[in-house]
Design a protein around this motif. Structure first.
Motif, PDB file in Angstrom:
ATOM      1  N   LEU A   1       0.972  -1.226   0.072  1.00 59.59           N
ATOM      2  CA  LEU A   1      -0.056   0.108   0.028  1.00 59.59           C
ATOM      3  C   LEU A   1       0.773   1.270   0.243  1.00 59.59           C
ATOM      4  CD1 LEU A   1      -2.863  -1.117   2.578  1.00 59.59           C
ATOM      5  CD2 LEU A   1      -3.233  -0.606   0.054  1.00 59.59           C
TER       6      LEU A   1
ATOM      7  N   LEU B   1      -8.043  -2.028  -6.641  1.00 59.82           N
ATOM      8  CA  LEU B   1      -7.539  -2.893  -5.555  1.00 59.82           C
ATOM      9  C   LEU B   1      -8.258  -4.298  -5.309  1.00 59.82           C
ATOM     10  CD1 LEU B   1      -7.884   0.536  -4.661  1.00 59.82           C
ATOM     11  CD2 LEU B   1      -6.479  -0.213  -2.634  1.00 59.82           C
TER      12      LEU B   1
ATOM     13  N   ILE C   1      -8.733  -6.962  -2.850  1.00 57.92           N
ATOM     14  CA  ILE C   1      -8.889  -7.023  -1.283  1.00 57.92           C
ATOM     15  C   ILE C   1      -9.236  -8.359  -0.779  1.00 57.92           C
ATOM     16  CG2 ILE C   1      -9.482  -5.941   0.955  1.00 57.92           C
ATOM     17  CD1 ILE C   1      -9.849  -3.311  -0.376  1.00 57.92           C
TER      18      ILE C   1
ATOM     19  N   GLN D   1      -8.162  -8.895   4.780  1.00 62.06           N
ATOM     20  CA  GLN D   1      -7.611  -7.445   4.644  1.00 62.06           C
ATOM     21  C   GLN D   1      -8.904  -6.411   4.818  1.00 62.06           C
ATOM     22  OE1 GLN D   1      -6.109  -7.853   0.618  1.00 62.06           O
ATOM     23  NE2 GLN D   1      -4.127  -7.702   1.386  1.00 62.06           N
TER      24      GLN D   1
ATOM     25  N   ILE E   1      -5.864   0.170   4.526  1.00 58.96           N
ATOM     26  CA  ILE E   1      -6.448   0.112   3.196  1.00 58.96           C
ATOM     27  C   ILE E   1      -7.551   1.342   3.149  1.00 58.96           C
ATOM     28  CG2 ILE E   1      -8.089  -0.934   1.710  1.00 58.96           C
ATOM     29  CD1 ILE E   1      -6.597  -3.739   2.576  1.00 58.96           C
TER      30      ILE E   1
ATOM     31  N   SER F   1      -5.597   4.630   2.868  1.00 57.98           N
ATOM     32  CA  SER F   1      -4.950   4.877   1.564  1.00 57.98           C
ATOM     33  C   SER F   1      -5.821   5.255   0.611  1.00 57.98           C
ATOM     34  CB  SER F   1      -4.288   3.737   1.177  1.00 57.98           C
ATOM     35  OG  SER F   1      -3.154   3.333   1.930  1.00 57.98           O
TER      36      SER F   1
END
Length: 949
Positions: free
Chosen positions: A568, A590, A592, A596, A602, A605
């Motif tokens: 990340l 992304l 995931i 996660q 995450i 971000s």
């Protein structure tokens, strides 16, 4: 030369060197002899002229021609001398003896030394004459006249010339040549005679041996050779005689063996005849047993599927009611168990079809990428419950549009993927598709399914692909199954001219692979209208390397520029760095995983990328993690489910990069038929001898709002049809009193035409090959296999309920019936939006992927096509040629889809719809006039605006 005999070869070996050497030596010596004769003539001539010169000195000094004449005449007595001449010092001829000399080419001046000339068959010799050979005379002359003597003896006093004839020499040459040839021939002849004499001592025994071998070859094994020769020939004779003796012995033994074998064979034939009779009886019993097995499978299919139909159907009905948690658990277990039992039955029946050779593969268009993605999407919940990563990797050289049997290919891949998920507790399941070979329109594809599961030993691998077996008994007890899946897959692959295999290591995973040969579709169309994603930049994040690779691979096929990261921090760094370098990314994708979703990093971000870069973000989450959607909705993030579906990812990228609309929610499953509008309430006759099935069908149909009549056998069905004349009939096949086929034939044979128009759908538990074809030929319109789901019922009703045709027997295709229904359907012309503009520049640029130059070109191309495409529309409309009119309007309509002419596009769409609905000419004229007017409006706009310049 290859066919020459031994004697000829011996003569050749002996005489050829002899003749060669004799000819070489004879030629050499003859040439030497001839040269010697020529030299001898010349030497004789030189000796003669040297004698003539001194004899002429006195006559020349005294100028006494009589003396000179006598000398010249005496010279003719010498051998071969033909003529002689004497010249004074002034080169004047003084005397001549003999016949005239032949003319020769020489200098006008006489030579200063002895010279020889050749002319034809003569030799000419000329020599100067000096007075030095007469010393006494020199003294006398010097005393008389000192001055004269000194002058006289210091110069030439004349010349002597002789001509010699070569006739005698030539004769001697011929004599020498003839003598040499005779000697040579005599020598060769003597040698040949001697060679022939001695060669017979070799060839005669060999000829005898040859005849003996030929006799042995023809079967005369009693022949023997005795030529009384010695040396190697004697050894060869002994060998041939020994061979003949051995062959005679072997032949006698062989004959005895043949006689014995013939007797044994005769006895064996008698036994074989007895066995053939027994085998024939066994074969008849086997055929009878096979027939009994087929009938048993059909009955088993019916007897098991019929109660399963009720179990699964009523379970679905119960699940729609309010249940406690325990009841819901129990009911779901019943449904899963029933579906598992149905899968086992399907495997057994498929295996039976394959073993009987009655499984026929379809050849229909298919998209392999979509097929695999559909399989993985269907299997995703099972895999994601175990935290497995399901990935599809289709290489770019694999053709998208193929012709094959998608149902059977899907069955193979589903089987392999299901096994991979079953035997894998952590890691991933990866489906790879690659092109092995392509020849014209035939391609060989290799599809592999790789897992990170328990793996297998070499011994366990040997047990695979056998019916009703698995790796070992313990695995069978732990995981269950019939052991037919891989066998069915193997048989299907072989029918597709392919092969199947496995590569596995214990505790490290397995790779099942198979190859198939399919056809490419000649007129395959592209999936997307235009590549609007070309040169767009995407940043991908996923911790799973293969999933990241598959995602990158798919986007690169759309010619996007892709960067991949698995961290990340690096993701944010690249995103901000690209933005600072004036080359920002267009989208961030992304992937995931389940573990996660609770990672706060995450979410942070994504929030920073959204707030600071205003960068469109697409998140890929597991299908089972739908509760996480609301979190991402708050961040204005588009959510898609894993594994990815290419078409939905493409649509999300287009929407995210160009549209900037509200974020997409995770894809829901396809809408059920309950969510679709029904074609209306119809009357339906349900025929089934099983009360549970009949009740289930009636309940399902009644809940849909249809009127349902019941019949428990074929005879009751015929009565109900005559009494109520239903719109649709669901007909069971195996029933008492009268079966479904006989009932259908009876209904079709009724006098009134309306009974021919009733669609009759087979509702049967029979699932053997050829069943559908048999029923269609018997007069039924369609075929449904039990257990029947609610969705299948609705789809069938939607397909057949409103069809009215003159003939609904098996000779009427559904497509033709639908077309006639469409013709008779009243037409409602689409409304035209008069607020639409003729040309929308912003829409032009938008449809050209933001490229203004391309937008101008596309609009210009459309306008340039008007003079070519509008006249055919006018001609087809005026001549009432609706098929040609539809094609020409469709062509213009297609051109409007790629540029910003919204009003013309709307008119073309309405015009094309009216033509397809077979509207009258008066209604079509409205759209025709509007089309012509709008074409002129577009032309006028371009004339009054300089945007295209």
């Amino acid at each position: 030369m290859k066919n020459w005999g031994i004697q000829s070869r011996i003569l050749l070996i002996t005489l050829l060197p002899l003749i060669t050497i004799s000819c070489v030596l004879g030629g050499y010596f003859i040439k030497v002899r001839l040269n010697d004769l020529d030299t001898l003539v010349e030497q004789r001539g030189l000796a003669t002229i040297r004698q003539l010169a001194p004899a002429c000195e006195y006559g020349l000094i005294t100028n006494n021609t009589q003396v000179l004449q006598k000398v010249a005449n005496s010279t003719l007595n010498e051998l071969d001398v033909r003529a002689a001449k004497i010249y004074n010092k002034y080169q004047q001829q003084l005397v001549h003896s003999g016949p005239n000399m032949h003319n020769v080419e020489r200098d006008s001046e006489l030579p200063h030394e002895v010279t020889i000339y050749r002319y034809g068959d003569t030799i000419r010799l000329i020599t100067p004459i000096f007075a030095q050979n007469l010393p006494n005379l020199q003294k006398v002359e010097a005393t008389l006249n000192p001055t004269l003597g000194e002058e006289l003896f210091s110069e030439k006093i004349g010349w002597a010339e002789l001509e010699l004839s070569l006739t005698n020499t030539e004769l001697k040459k011929y004599q020498a040549l003839l003598t040499s040839c005779l000697l040579l021939f005599s020598g060769v002849l003597v040698c040949a005679v001697i060679t022939i004499r001695f060669s017979r001592e070799i060839t005669t025994p060999l000829i005898k041996l040859t005849h003996a071998v030929e006799s042995i070859k023809q079967g005369n094994l009693d022949v023997r050779v005795n030529s009384e020769s010695g040396g190697e020939l004697r050894i060869l004779e002994s060998g041939v005689n020994s061979m003949a003796s051995s062959l005679k012995t072997a032949y006698d033994e062989m004959q005895q063996s043949i006689d014995q074998a013939t007797e044994d064979y005769r006895q064996t034939l008698e036994q074989i005849e007895i066995q053939n009779v027994e085998l024939n009886l066994t074969r008849r019993e086997a055929l009878k047993a096979s027939q009994i097995k087929s009938e048993f499978l059909a009955n088993m299919s019916h007897e098991i599927r019929t109660p399963l139909n009720g179990i699964i159907g009523f379970t679905n009905l119960i699940l729609k009611t309010q249940l406690t948690a325990r009841q819901l658990d129990y009911t779901s277990t019943i449904k899963k168990s029933s579906e598992g039992l149905l899968a086992i039955i399907n495997d057994v029946l498929d295996f039976s079809k394959i073993e009987a050779g009655k499984l026929v593969l379809d050849k229909t268009p298919m998209n392999l990428r979509d097929l695999i993605e559909e399989i993985l999407t269907m299997m995703a919940p099972a895999g994601q419950d175990k935290s497995l990563e399901l990935v599809s990797l289709v290489y770019s050289d694999v053709p998208s549009d193929l012709i094959g049997d998608p149902l059977r290919i899907k069955q193979i891949i589903t089987n392999l993927v299901n096994n991979a998920i079953k035997f894998t507790n952590k890691g991933s399941v990866i489906v790879r598709t690659m092109l092995e070979e392509q020849k014209q329109n035939t391609v060989t594809l290799k599809i592999s399914v790789t897992d990170t599961g328990i793996g297998m030993t070499d011994d366990q691998q040997q047990e695979l692909f056998r019916a009703f077996t698995q790796a070992d008994t313990s695995t069978t007890r732990q995981y269950g199954g019939t052991g037919l899946g891989l066998v069915i897959s193997k048989k299907l692959v072989e029918q597709m001219s392919g092969d199947i295999g496995i590569e596995s290591t214990l505790n490290q995973g397995s790779t099942f692979w198979f190859t198939i040969k399919v056809q490419t579709e000649d007129d395959a169309s592209t999936i997307y209208e235009m590549n609007r994603l070309m040169k767009k930049k995407a940043l991908i994040f996923d911790t799973h390397p293969t999933a990241r690779l598959a995602l990158s691979h798919a986007m690169q096929q759309w010619e996007m520029e892709v960067d991949e990261v698995d961290d990340l921090e690096i993701l944010e760094e690249l995103a901000f760095q690209a933005n600072n370098n004036q080359a920002p990314f267009d989208v961030v994708v992304l992937g995931i995983g389940k573990d996660q979703l609770e990672n706060k990093q995450i979410m942070d971000s994504i929030r920073r990328i959204q707030e600071h870069l205003n960068l469109k973000t697409i998140v890929l989450i597991n299908t089972t993690e739908q509760q996480a959607v609301q979190r991402f909705q708050l961040l204005n993030v588009t959510c898609l489910t894993k594994p990815i579906i290419s078409t939905k990812l493409h649509a999300a990228l287009i929407n995210g990069i160009f549209e900037k609309n509200t974020p997409l929610l995770p894809q829901k499953s396809e809408p059920t038929y309950n969510e679709l509008s029904h074609p209306g309430k119809v009357s339906i006759l349900a025929v089934d001898d099983n009360e549970a099935n009949l009740k289930l069908i009636k309940t399902l149909l009644t809940d849909m709002g249809h009127t349902v009549y019941e019949a428990k056998n074929g005879a009751e069905a015929v009565e109900q049809v005559q009494i109520n004349t239903p719109d649709l009939v669901f007909m069971d096949i195996q029933m008492p009193v009268m079966d479904g086929v006989e009932a259908t034939k009876t209904i079709r044979s009724l006098d009134e035409r309306k009974y021919l128009q009733i669609p009759i759908i087979a509702l049967t538990a029979h699932a053997l090959s050829g069943e559908k074809e048999t029923l269609i030929k018997a007069g039924l319109n369609d075929y449904m296999t039990k257990p029947v789901s609610e969705d299948q019922l609705i789809a069938t009703i939607n397909k057949w309920a409103n069809i009215e045709s003159n003939n609904t027997t098996s000779n009427t295709s559904p497509g033709a019936q639908e077309e006639r229904a469409l013709v008779e359907k009243p037409f409602t012309p689409p409304e035209l939006d008069e607020t639409l503009v003729s040309v929308d520049i912003q829409e032009c640029i938008k449809l050209a992927a933001g490229k203004e130059d391309l937008a101008r070109d596309m609009l210009g191309m459309l306008i340039e096509s008007f003079p070519r495409d509008i006249p055919p529309i006018t001609e087809a409309f005026e001549n009432d040629q609706n098929n040609d009119l539809l094609n020409t309007v469709h062509k213009v309509h297609g051109g409007t889809r790629y540029t910003g002419v919204p009003k013309l596009r709307s008119i073309c769409h309405a015009f094309e719809t009216a033509i397809k609905e077979n509207n009258g000419k008066a209604q079509l004229e409205v759209f025709y006039r509007k089309l012509i007017e709008e074409v002129e409006s577009v032309k006028l706009w371009t004339e009054n605006n300089d945007w295209l310049d």
